[in-house]
Design an enzyme around this catalytic site. Structure first.
Site, PDB file in Angstrom:
ATOM      1  N   ALA A 188       0.853  -1.200   0.000  1.00 16.39           N
ATOM      2  CA  ALA A 188       0.000   0.000   0.000  1.00 16.39           C
ATOM      3  C   ALA A 188       0.883   1.242   0.000  1.00 16.39           C
ATOM      4  O   ALA A 188       2.058   1.186   0.358  1.00 16.39           O
ATOM      5  CB  ALA A 188      -0.916   0.015   1.219  1.00 16.39           C
ATOM      6  N   THR A 191       1.198   4.239   2.093  1.00 14.93           N
ATOM      7  CA  THR A 191       0.731   4.586   3.435  1.00 14.93           C
ATOM      8  C   THR A 191       1.224   5.944   3.923  1.00 14.93           C
ATOM      9  O   THR A 191       0.882   6.343   5.040  1.00 14.93           O
ATOM     10  CB  THR A 191       1.180   3.508   4.442  1.00 14.93           C
ATOM     11  OG1 THR A 191       2.616   3.426   4.440  1.00 14.93           O
ATOM     12  CG2 THR A 191       0.606   2.141   4.083  1.00 14.93           C
ATOM     13  N   THR A 215      -7.148   0.016   7.133  1.00 16.87           N
ATOM     14  CA  THR A 215      -6.799   1.065   8.086  1.00 16.87           C
ATOM     15  C   THR A 215      -8.022   1.649   8.786  1.00 16.87           C
ATOM     16  O   THR A 215      -9.152   1.595   8.264  1.00 16.87           O
ATOM     17  CB  THR A 215      -6.054   2.205   7.354  1.00 16.87           C
ATOM     18  OG1 THR A 215      -5.842   3.307   8.233  1.00 16.87           O
ATOM     19  CG2 THR A 215      -6.873   2.696   6.164  1.00 16.87           C
ATOM     20  N   ASP A 216      -7.784   2.232   9.946  1.00 17.38           N
ATOM     21  CA  ASP A 216      -8.812   2.985  10.666  1.00 17.38           C
ATOM     22  C   ASP A 216      -9.210   4.248   9.910  1.00 17.38           C
ATOM     23  O   ASP A 216     -10.286   4.814  10.150  1.00 17.38           O
ATOM     24  CB  ASP A 216      -8.286   3.363  12.049  1.00 17.38           C
ATOM     25  CG  ASP A 216      -6.969   4.129  11.975  1.00 17.38           C
ATOM     26  OD1 ASP A 216      -5.987   3.544  11.477  1.00 17.38           O
ATOM     27  OD2 ASP A 216      -6.908   5.297  12.411  1.00 17.38           O
ATOM     28  N   TYR A 253      -5.701   9.212   1.599  1.00 15.06           N
ATOM     29  CA  TYR A 253      -5.242   7.888   2.029  1.00 15.06           C
ATOM     30  C   TYR A 253      -6.423   7.022   2.450  1.00 15.06           C
ATOM     31  O   TYR A 253      -6.586   5.889   1.970  1.00 15.06           O
ATOM     32  CB  TYR A 253      -4.241   8.026   3.173  1.00 15.06           C
ATOM     33  CG  TYR A 253      -3.903   6.703   3.811  1.00 15.06           C
ATOM     34  CD1 TYR A 253      -3.266   5.700   3.084  1.00 15.06           C
ATOM     35  CD2 TYR A 253      -4.226   6.449   5.148  1.00 15.06           C
ATOM     36  CE1 TYR A 253      -2.961   4.479   3.675  1.00 15.06           C
ATOM     37  CE2 TYR A 253      -3.931   5.234   5.736  1.00 15.06           C
ATOM     38  CZ  TYR A 253      -3.296   4.247   4.997  1.00 15.06           C
ATOM     39  OH  TYR A 253      -3.009   3.040   5.581  1.00 15.06           O
ATOM     40  N   LYS A 287      -7.917   3.721   0.443  1.00 16.80           N
ATOM     41  CA  LYS A 287      -7.949   2.414   1.116  1.00 16.80           C
ATOM     42  C   LYS A 287      -9.377   1.871   1.180  1.00 16.80           C
ATOM     43  O   LYS A 287      -9.593   0.659   1.076  1.00 16.80           O
ATOM     44  CB  LYS A 287      -7.352   2.533   2.513  1.00 16.80           C
ATOM     45  CG  LYS A 287      -5.842   2.742   2.539  1.00 16.80           C
ATOM     46  CD  LYS A 287      -5.093   1.520   2.009  1.00 16.80           C
ATOM     47  CE  LYS A 287      -5.138   0.376   2.994  1.00 16.80           C
ATOM     48  NZ  LYS A 287      -4.351  -0.804   2.497  1.00 16.80           N
ATOM     49  N   TRP A 339      -2.395   2.946  13.917  1.00 18.52           N
ATOM     50  CA  TRP A 339      -1.259   3.471  14.679  1.00 18.52           C
ATOM     51  C   TRP A 339      -0.176   2.403  14.817  1.00 18.52           C
ATOM     52  O   TRP A 339       0.305   2.104  15.913  1.00 18.52           O
ATOM     53  CB  TRP A 339      -1.737   3.964  16.048  1.00 18.52           C
ATOM     54  CG  TRP A 339      -2.616   5.178  16.008  1.00 18.52           C
ATOM     55  CD1 TRP A 339      -3.420   5.573  14.980  1.00 18.52           C
ATOM     56  CD2 TRP A 339      -2.786   6.153  17.032  1.00 18.52           C
ATOM     57  NE1 TRP A 339      -4.087   6.729  15.311  1.00 18.52           N
ATOM     58  CE2 TRP A 339      -3.722   7.116  16.566  1.00 18.52           C
ATOM     59  CE3 TRP A 339      -2.268   6.307  18.319  1.00 18.52           C
ATOM     60  CZ2 TRP A 339      -4.123   8.210  17.325  1.00 18.52           C
ATOM     61  CZ3 TRP A 339      -2.664   7.396  19.079  1.00 18.52           C
ATOM     62  CH2 TRP A 339      -3.578   8.342  18.591  1.00 18.52           C
TER      63      TRP A 339
END
Length: 336
Positions: A18, A20, A59-60, A84, A88, A109
């Site tokens: 990815a 990131t 991801t969050d 981002y 995603k 995180w």
């Protein structure tokens, strides 16, 4: 990709690739979508054609972060507030569309050995002699180590029937400011850390205020949750532990010797459940020991899991390595 899958013929593909770099995604949105969305679609389609199970990391940031509670797997993402997160989220949708046999694992995180990560950045800035570090205190999340994610993925891989979205973060939440303070406390580093707001620390891409993820799917399926976020820092070389003797406390309160003396120990991170730290040293540690049993012969009962305490104060932690199949004398050890 197709040639590699044909050559290796794997049972499972874990898709980690990815873009990131959050701020770079904001500056180069086409590249972000090409890698995070189209790239995931290509992987998913290739796996589906070959009937390969796909585990894709997400991801969050697919959530906007405006909610007041941790997001669980049944909350519908809105795509987030930056490129981002949006790219995603598009990648997640591509995985769901192209590959029915999939698991989407959301993490947040993240940090681990080698970096780069927030942990590495904080320790580097402290080494460089910065007298004061200003760290954002109005963004909350679940700091999560790569070791915790690897342990969670192992449980999922061992259950081929699992399909869908899972949140794989450490338990507990904090802010970046709280995270920084804990890093320095565990490292035994004297560093002045001052809280600030997101408005005072402007970045090209906005960050969500609430990145906390609830592990509802793990709970519903009876899968183990992971140790609290602060303990995952033990996986780095923030603490080195050595103990002359350790004891194992059964639920009834009886203490059994684990190994005596114990000269060299290597702590497997997923075993850590709770630790009490003073001055950069561990003085009490709890381990989560699923599947370990007291050797029969006077033991109170067999233990199938849970948190159990190491009674002797630990002076320098390197941890505990248990050898599979090793048997120790009655009352003096454990068997795996």
């Amino acid at each position: 990709l197709a040639r590699q899958l044909d050559r290796i013929a794997p049972d499972v593909v874990i898709h980690c690739a990815a873009m990131t770099a959050v701020d770079r995604c904001e500056a180069e949105p086409d590249l972000a979508y090409r890698l995070n969305a189209l790239g995931s679609a290509n992987v998913a389609a290739a796996c589906a054609r070959r009937h390969i199970r796909l585990v894709a990391l997400s991801t969050d940031y697919v959530f906007s972060g405006t909610g007041q509670k941790p997001y669980h797997e049944f909350d519908v993402p809105d795509g987030g507030i930056n490129v981002y997160g949006q790219s995603k989220w598009a990648g997640e949708q591509a995985v769901r569309t192209h590959c029915p046999d999939h698991v989407i694992a959301r993490i947040s995180w993240l940090y681990g050995p080698g970096g780069p990560s927030f942990v590495h950045t904080m320790l580097r800035l402290a080494r460089q002699g910065h007298e004061v570090l200003r760290v954002v205190d109005d963004q909350r999340g679940n700091p999560t180590s790569t070791s915790a994610v690897a342990a969670a993925l192992r449980h999922i891989l061992l259950r081929p029937g699992l399909v869908g979205t899972f949140h794989l973060t450490c338990e507990g939440e904090t802010t970046w400011y709280g995270f920084a303070r804990e890093i320095f406390r565990l490292a035994g580093v004297e560093q002045c850390v001052v809280p600030c707001t997101s408005a005072e620390y402007v970045t090209p891409a906005r960050r969500p205020e609430n990145s906390c993820l609830e592990k509802r799917m793990l709970r519903l399926l009876g899968l183990p949750s992971w140790y609290r976020w602060g303990l995952s820092l033990l996986g780095r070389r923030l603490l080195r532990v050595k103990a002359d003797r350790l004891h194992f406390l059964t639920p009834s309160g009886r203490v059994w010797k684990l190994i005596q003396p114990l000269r060299s120990v290597a702590l497997h991170l997923p075993l850590v459940h709770h630790a009490q730290i003073r001055g950069g040293q561990a003085v009490a540690v709890q381990l989560h020991l699923p599947g370990l049993h007291l050797h029969p012969g006077g033991a109170d009962q067999c233990l199938s899991g849970g948190a159990h305490r190491l009674e002797h104060p630990v002076r320098r932690v390197r941890g505990l390595r248990l050898q599979e199949g090793r048997q120790l004398p009655d009352h003096d050890g454990l068997r795996h």
